[in-house]
Scaffold this motif. Structure first.
Motif, PDB file in Angstrom:
ATOM      1  N   GLY A 293      40.739  40.610  42.386  1.00 61.30           N
ATOM      2  CA  GLY A 293      39.492  40.043  42.314  1.00 61.30           C
ATOM      3  C   GLY A 293      38.842  40.189  44.173  1.00 61.30           C
ATOM      4  O   GLY A 293      38.315  40.099  44.692  1.00 61.30           O
ATOM      5  N   SER A 294      39.416  41.900  44.593  1.00 62.89           N
ATOM      6  CA  SER A 294      38.653  42.560  45.361  1.00 62.89           C
ATOM      7  C   SER A 294      38.171  44.098  45.497  1.00 62.89           C
ATOM      8  O   SER A 294      38.608  44.784  44.666  1.00 62.89           O
ATOM      9  CB  SER A 294      39.219  42.222  46.811  1.00 62.89           C
ATOM     10  OG  SER A 294      40.346  43.298  47.114  1.00 62.89           O
TER      11      SER A 294
ATOM     12  N   PHE B 124      34.861  48.568  40.024  1.00 62.81           N
ATOM     13  CA  PHE B 124      34.659  47.758  38.809  1.00 62.81           C
ATOM     14  C   PHE B 124      36.097  47.103  38.501  1.00 62.81           C
ATOM     15  O   PHE B 124      36.415  46.028  38.299  1.00 62.81           O
ATOM     16  CB  PHE B 124      33.464  47.275  37.761  1.00 62.81           C
ATOM     17  CG  PHE B 124      34.193  47.077  36.638  1.00 62.81           C
ATOM     18  CD1 PHE B 124      33.624  45.676  37.009  1.00 62.81           C
ATOM     19  CD2 PHE B 124      34.214  47.779  35.670  1.00 62.81           C
ATOM     20  CE1 PHE B 124      33.093  45.089  35.512  1.00 62.81           C
ATOM     21  CE2 PHE B 124      34.349  46.047  35.030  1.00 62.81           C
ATOM     22  CZ  PHE B 124      33.879  44.843  34.208  1.00 62.81           C
ATOM     23  N   VAL B 125      36.865  48.096  38.225  1.00 67.73           N
ATOM     24  CA  VAL B 125      38.249  47.885  37.695  1.00 67.73           C
ATOM     25  C   VAL B 125      39.529  47.439  38.458  1.00 67.73           C
ATOM     26  O   VAL B 125      39.509  46.089  38.666  1.00 67.73           O
ATOM     27  CB  VAL B 125      38.984  49.335  36.751  1.00 67.73           C
ATOM     28  CG1 VAL B 125      40.160  48.684  37.128  1.00 67.73           C
ATOM     29  CG2 VAL B 125      38.065  49.829  35.685  1.00 67.73           C
TER      30      VAL B 125
END
Length: 134
Positions: free
Chosen positions: A131-132, A124-125
């Motif tokens: 962005g990926s 998640f972070v």
């Protein structure tokens, strides 16, 4: 060392340690259920997954020392999240066991719960900040 080499070395050490941990854990369950072994033998055999588990922490520590500050920040956030989830579950379930007679939670489940929380948080972070998922 470049990041790809460090990551490759991390997985080359972490995966076998985790396989030994899981195999040792499942092997102990099977041995305990199918063969009548003395407690001292089972306790000695329990050292195999314990040592493997401790090695995963050392392997992860070494990995974090070798990556750059940005990636280390992501790792620290993920590890703290895993620890927070485990502490919340252990404390919350402890209250439930004490005050509402909830069944006992086998404590060995806290390790996989921690790693799952770590993995979800790291993904998640990483996704949020880059962005990926890479």
């Amino acid at each position: 060392m470049d990041e790809k080499h460090v990551t490759r070395r991390y997985y080359a050490a972490f995966i076998p340690a985790m396989v030994i941990f899981l195999g040792g854990s499942l092997g102990l369950v099977w041995l305990d259920a199918s063969i009548d072994l003395p407690g001292t033998v089972l306790a000695a055999l329990a050292l195999v997954p314990i040592i493997a588990l401790l090695s995963t922490f050392w392997i992860h520590w070494r990995y974090m020392q070798e990556i750059d500050e940005y990636l280390r920040q992501i790792q620290v956030k993920a590890l703290l999240s895993g620890a927070a989830v485990v502490l919340a579950i252990a404390t919350g379930w402890g209250y439930l066991e004490s005050y509402v007679d909830a069944p006992a939670l086998p404590i060995f489940w806290l390790n996989p719960i921690s790693w799952v929380a770590y993995g979800v948080t790291a993904a998640f972070v990483t996704k949020r900040e880059t962005g990926s998922f890479e």
